[in-house]
Structure formats: structure tokens, C-alpha cells
Motif scaffolding. Structure first.
Motif, PDB file in Angstrom:
ATOM      1  N   LEU A  30      69.102  55.615  28.566  1.00  0.00           N
ATOM      2  CA  LEU A  30      67.638  55.463  28.615  1.00  0.00           C
ATOM      3  C   LEU A  30      66.926  56.801  28.400  1.00  0.00           C
ATOM      4  CD1 LEU A  30      66.949  52.859  31.472  1.00  0.00           C
ATOM      5  CD2 LEU A  30      67.252  52.457  29.030  1.00  0.00           C
ATOM      6  N   GLU A  67      70.503  44.824  35.338  1.00  0.00           N
ATOM      7  CA  GLU A  67      71.238  46.021  35.784  1.00  0.00           C
ATOM      8  C   GLU A  67      72.172  45.548  36.887  1.00  0.00           C
ATOM      9  OE1 GLU A  67      68.622  49.141  37.139  1.00  0.00           O
ATOM     10  OE2 GLU A  67      67.757  49.464  35.156  1.00  0.00           O
ATOM     11  N   TRP A 115      56.751  52.233  39.782  1.00  0.00           N
ATOM     12  CA  TRP A 115      57.507  51.208  39.053  1.00  0.00           C
ATOM     13  C   TRP A 115      57.382  49.800  39.646  1.00  0.00           C
ATOM     14  CZ3 TRP A 115      62.951  53.962  38.455  1.00  0.00           C
ATOM     15  CH2 TRP A 115      62.790  55.088  37.642  1.00  0.00           C
ATOM     16  N   LYS A 119      59.852  46.466  38.794  1.00  0.00           N
ATOM     17  CA  LYS A 119      61.081  46.358  39.585  1.00  0.00           C
ATOM     18  C   LYS A 119      61.009  45.436  40.791  1.00  0.00           C
ATOM     19  CE  LYS A 119      63.875  49.823  38.011  1.00  0.00           C
ATOM     20  NZ  LYS A 119      65.289  49.587  37.615  1.00  0.00           N
TER      21      LYS A 119
END
Ligand SMILES: O=C([O-])CC(=O)C(=O)O
Ligand SMILES: [Mg+2]
Length: 219
Positions: A30, A67, A115, A119
Motif C-alpha cells: 500500500l 484483511e 479512518w 474501518k
């Protein structure tokens, strides 16, 4: 009231503390720097989802990523827990997915914003059944894998973690006291990719646990 059972810790409403960029190969994929201290963020307990219920695509993303991560379930709370006794605070493990709206995260990163939207949305934390500590004698060397529609996307060993589980328990508990029933997500190895409505995600730790989740859109 009956005694609380740690094997159903996700019903207790405790903290979910996530570690980011804990595998160099994922940080690199990333284009992030390899961290010198753990990167931390939180998910609310409303993020939990269990097998049998779908992962719901947030309406505001067009790039939802999987993930796969090892989750550490805290059995005994503490503040500033020394690394030397950190494992005494672990009750067990779960296999977790840190579902991430990558396009939203990229925008947050570029604007210097938190975030949360990327998330912490509902169903952003699918988890397996609880795995008692005894079943994973060495959590620092187990293999995690994830398939999308039967194609392997992620396959990594926890031996690749930059910060070990005892290090993370010490580091986190110096800042945020840990309580029984809290969960620490320890970061993801490389291979994250996009998922679509109706995709099937399967993840596992060989010989220990597997789990399957479908991706859906809120009706
Ligand atoms: O979003 C990210 O790449 C950070 C993260 O959660 C991880 O490395 O597991
Ligand atoms: Mg993650």
C-alpha cells in the motif's frame, strides 16, 4: 445472571483495538512506510459479525478490501502490562477480517482525517469461533489464509509480524487499559484485494479454524 463466558466475548461490548502496518509486505503493497511504533485504530463492538450473517457493503465505498488477521482475546485486564507477563493476559484467539473501505481510507489519509468511516462501520469485523489459548501454543508462528470465491488471495505467517503479541499488549496497555473481553487485531499480511456483492470469503488457520462469510448489500 449466569456467569459470562469468554467464548462469547463479542457479546460483551468491549473494545476492538486494531494494529495497522504490522507486516512489512502489506505496508509496502500500500506504499506505506514501515512503522517504528505500532499504528493503532479502533472499531466499535457493533462492527462484529458472525458466520451466518453477511458482511454488508457500506453505501459510500466502491472498493471494500479484506484483511485477514489474528485476533488476540484478552482474558485478564491491566495497565502497562510488562512484555514478560503479557501472555498471561491472553484468554485465546479468533481469526478476524479487518474489512476496509480502501477508497475512503485513501481519501482520509490524503486529507489527514481519521479512518473511522473506512474501518469502523457495521460488519467491518467478521470473526471466527473463539479459539482457546491452549490450541495455539505459539501464536507467533501460525499461517493465516484467505480465499475470495475459492481463489487464494492472502497467505502469511504471524512470524512476519513487525511487533510481537507481547510487544503489542505492553505498548497498547500503556496507553489504553485492557479489559477482559477486549480484542486486539494484529495486522494483515500482503494480498489485500477488493470484494464485491455476492462474493464468498473463506479464511482459516490450518488445523485450527475456518470461517466463511458472504458479502451483501444492505437491503
Ligand atoms: O489499512 C491498513 O492497511 C492498515 C491495517 O489495518 C493493517 O495493516 O492491517
Ligand atoms: Mg488491518
Amino acid at each position: 445472571m449466569s456467569a459470562r463466558n469468554i467464548a462469547r466475548f463479542w457479546e460483551w461490548g468491549k473494545k476492538i483495538i486494531c494494529v495497522g502496518r504490522n507486516y512489512a509486505d502489506h505496508a509496502i503493497e500500500l506504499k506505506n512506510a514501515i512503522p517504528s511504533e505500532p499504528v493503532l485504530f479502533l472499531k466499535p463492538p457493533s462492527a462484529y459479525v458472525r458466520e451466518g450473517s453477511p458482511i454488508l457493503l457500506p453505501f459510500y465505498t466502491s472498493n471494500l478490501h479484506h484483511e485477514v488477521e489474528l485476533g488476540v482475546v484478552i482474558g485478564k485486564g491491566g495497565t502497562a502490562i510488562p512484555q514478560s507477563s503479557a501472555m498471561e493476559h491472553v484468554a485465546g484467539y479468533v481469526l478476524c477480517l479487518d474489512m476496509t473501505a480502501r477508497d475512503v481510507q485513501d481519501e482520509c489519509k490524503s486529507k489527514g482525517l481519521p479512518w473511522t468511516l473506512a474501518k469502523a462501520f457495521n460488519t467491518s469485523c467478521p470473526i471466527s469461533d473463539f479459539i482457546p489459548k491452549e490450541k495455539i501454543p505459539d501464536p507467533g508462528s501460525i499461517d493465516l489464509w484467505l480465499k475470495v470465491n475459492h481463489i487464494v488471495k492472502q497467505n502469511g505467517s504471524t512470524s512476519q509480524m513487525i511487533f510481537s503479541i507481547p510487544y503489542l499488549i505492553n505498548y497498547i496497555s500503556e496507553i489504553i487499559s485492557l479489559e477482559e473481553g477486549d480484542l486486539i487485531l494484529t495486522g494483515t499480511p500482503k494480498g489485500v484485494s477488493s470484494v464485491q456483492e455476492q462474493d464468498e470469503l473463506q479464511a482459516g488457520i490450518d488445523g485450527i479454524v475456518t470461517m466463511t462469510f458472504k458479502v451483501d448489500r444492505k437491503s
